[in-house]
Design a protein around this motif. Sequence first.
Motif, PDB file in Angstrom:
ATOM      1  N   LEU A 320      -4.713  -6.336   0.122  1.00 20.84           N
ATOM      2  CA  LEU A 320      -3.856  -5.586   1.044  1.00 20.84           C
ATOM      3  C   LEU A 320      -4.678  -4.915   2.134  1.00 20.84           C
ATOM      4  O   LEU A 320      -4.320  -4.947   3.319  1.00 20.84           O
ATOM      5  N   ILE A 361      -1.179   0.475  -0.786  1.00 23.98           N
ATOM      6  CA  ILE A 361       0.196   0.124  -0.462  1.00 23.98           C
ATOM      7  C   ILE A 361       0.738   1.060   0.613  1.00 23.98           C
ATOM      8  O   ILE A 361       1.382   0.627   1.577  1.00 23.98           O
ATOM      9  N   SER A 364      -0.538   0.271   3.998  1.00 27.44           N
ATOM     10  CA  SER A 364       0.208  -0.869   4.552  1.00 27.44           C
ATOM     11  C   SER A 364       1.584  -0.423   5.031  1.00 27.44           C
ATOM     12  O   SER A 364       2.057  -0.839   6.097  1.00 27.44           O
ATOM     13  N   TRP A 365       2.233   0.429   4.260  1.00 26.15           N
ATOM     14  CA  TRP A 365       3.547   0.929   4.647  1.00 26.15           C
ATOM     15  C   TRP A 365       3.473   1.668   5.982  1.00 26.15           C
ATOM     16  O   TRP A 365       4.319   1.482   6.867  1.00 26.15           O
ATOM     17  N   ARG A 373       9.420  -1.930   7.497  1.00 22.39           N
ATOM     18  CA  ARG A 373       9.680  -1.025   6.369  1.00 22.39           C
ATOM     19  C   ARG A 373      11.035  -1.329   5.723  1.00 22.39           C
ATOM     20  O   ARG A 373      11.157  -1.335   4.488  1.00 22.39           O
ATOM     21  N   LEU A 376      10.699  -4.524   3.715  1.00 23.67           N
ATOM     22  CA  LEU A 376       9.963  -4.354   2.464  1.00 23.67           C
ATOM     23  C   LEU A 376      10.803  -3.604   1.428  1.00 23.67           C
ATOM     24  O   LEU A 376      10.815  -3.956   0.250  1.00 23.67           O
ATOM     25  N   LEU A 406       5.551  -8.709   6.815  1.00 23.68           N
ATOM     26  CA  LEU A 406       5.264  -8.705   5.379  1.00 23.68           C
ATOM     27  C   LEU A 406       4.399  -9.891   5.000  1.00 23.68           C
ATOM     28  O   LEU A 406       3.474  -9.763   4.191  1.00 23.68           O
ATOM     29  N   LEU A 411       2.272  -8.675   1.904  1.00 24.47           N
ATOM     30  CA  LEU A 411       3.164  -7.810   1.137  1.00 24.47           C
ATOM     31  C   LEU A 411       4.255  -8.617   0.426  1.00 24.47           C
ATOM     32  O   LEU A 411       5.008  -8.069  -0.371  1.00 24.47           O
ATOM     33  N   CYS A 421       7.864  -9.906  -3.663  1.00 23.24           N
ATOM     34  CA  CYS A 421       6.898  -8.826  -3.859  1.00 23.24           C
ATOM     35  C   CYS A 421       6.312  -8.937  -5.257  1.00 23.24           C
ATOM     36  O   CYS A 421       7.053  -9.115  -6.229  1.00 23.24           O
ATOM     37  N   LEU A 425       3.512  -3.859  -6.472  1.00 24.50           N
ATOM     38  CA  LEU A 425       3.985  -3.471  -5.141  1.00 24.50           C
ATOM     39  C   LEU A 425       5.479  -3.169  -5.185  1.00 24.50           C
ATOM     40  O   LEU A 425       5.948  -2.147  -4.635  1.00 24.50           O
TER      41      LEU A 425
END
Length: 572
Positions: A320, A361, A364-365, A373, A376, A406, A411, A421, A425
């Motif tokens: 990631l 994580i 990455s968010w 967002r 995901l 993603l 992701l 996912c 995650l």
Amino acid sequence: MRGWMVAVAAGVVVLAIGVLMLVVGLETADQIGSVVGALGGLAGLGLSVYGVVGARSGHREETPPDERPLVANSVAGSTVTGTIVQARSVSGSVMTPGSGGVAIGSVGSLVLPAGEVSAEPLPPPRVELCLGRDEQVATVAAGWSSGRWVVVTGGPGIGKSTLLGRAIDTDGVVGAFGARRFVVSCEGAETAGAVIDKAAAVLGVPLGEHLRNRVMAFLGAAPCVLVLDNFETVADADPGGAAELLAALRAVSGVVMGVGSRGSGVPVGGFGAVEVRLGPLPHAVAVEVFVAVAGGRHRDDPELDALVRQLDGVPLAIVLMARLAVGSRLDGLAAAWRAKRTDLLQHGAQPDRTSSLPVSIDLSWDRLSPDGRVALSLAALLPDGWPHGRAGMYLPDELAAGVLELERLALVHDDEHRQRCLSPLRQHVLTHHAPDSARMALVAGPVRTLAARGAQVGSVDGAQAVADTVPEFINLVEVIRIALPHVPAITEAVAELLEFQRFTGLGDDQIGQDALTHTTTPTTLAAITSALAQLQFARGGNDRARKLFDQALLLYKQVGDVLGQANCLRNL
């Protein structure tokens, strides 16, 4: 003689419904035609399938059952026009016919040819990157080749799935087992029965009654390797069922197992399994993984060593972070890491917040766009993701750019069959970034469409409806379960999903029971209660079914649904 008695009883029911029609009043020709059709079905029921009633009351029809054709149920006024074949019934249940047919449901249900509801087994996913695990891969492969079970344990994101995927594709395992190498993800399967359902889809086993027996028979037909990955899902939620399932698989000759599970609480005591516990990657290997993903230009970056060292050798965290480094400078990424980690240490009391994976994580968010967002958070609702390249099956077109994000940031995991996912995650996002009600509603619409598609199992296009819906079944159940308290409209999908379950043998009645506690709409309550009754009856729960039909009848009377009342009376 008994047949005439049932026919007379059916006539009484017809008369009663006729009186009810006069009381309630029908305003259109379409309504009258629908009810006449239902009443005609009742009369036909009394004359042509009275053996079913006899079986329910402990009596048997004198005519040999294999000489009597099955009659398809009319559901919600629709006519089942799919191919119907003869089958032998025992106490109201349908046995698998000869000539390759698979009986789905009970007497009065559709029977589909096996070739139309089964598929070829799915090959195991290919693993492209697995560095620093050669010794463990060899241990797993050697265990399988010698006929022993293998259990791979370790923390979240440590590479259990990767190790099992690489081992099952080694030359020795391929040579020993050929195409009979299978990987089943238990993500989203919180009962042993749900694991069987997912296994049937991977193995290509035809659906219908006695699904578990037929899965076991398929596995025992020749030597094979079966990997149950993410096994902690079922072991945590249904420990007794998980232990019993493993014991049952142990009794199947020629099956060697691979079990991937977070933690070490896998119920394999006494099985003589080879146990492999994965730890962090050595630092030098971790650097190689980072560079392999982020690009060789970072190899001489002065920040590389310190940044990778802080990732604790957790493969998923490394991947990631490396994805974030593609096209970026490591000094900026390292600064973001330090800031985020410090913030979590200052404000978090949970021990796992200090580990590398949640921080990776969340970094990455933070880098995702608003669409990314949302995409995901919705993807985390789907334990089995979506078919490769078909995110639009669940997510609206306006999130297409978010889905591409993603993919770019790793992701979503892509095994060439599906994109989803990974479990660590998914669980982190559901815990810390779950979608709100408005966003859940974006997925609720497609879920209702898929459930309605599955309910077409009794139509001319029924076989294709089954093929389309079976791979999505766990997703449908999980999204409905999560969304029930937040998206009331999702309850409208439940009756259709239960009907799909009745015909295919998948799942249990829990989603129906849950839905009854989250709706007060009489029409929806009646539909779900009736569908639960049909499911119970198809699976041998006759007493429970009759109670549910009684409840549904009262609800249908409350809303003035004459056809619904007729369908209930037909089964009482």
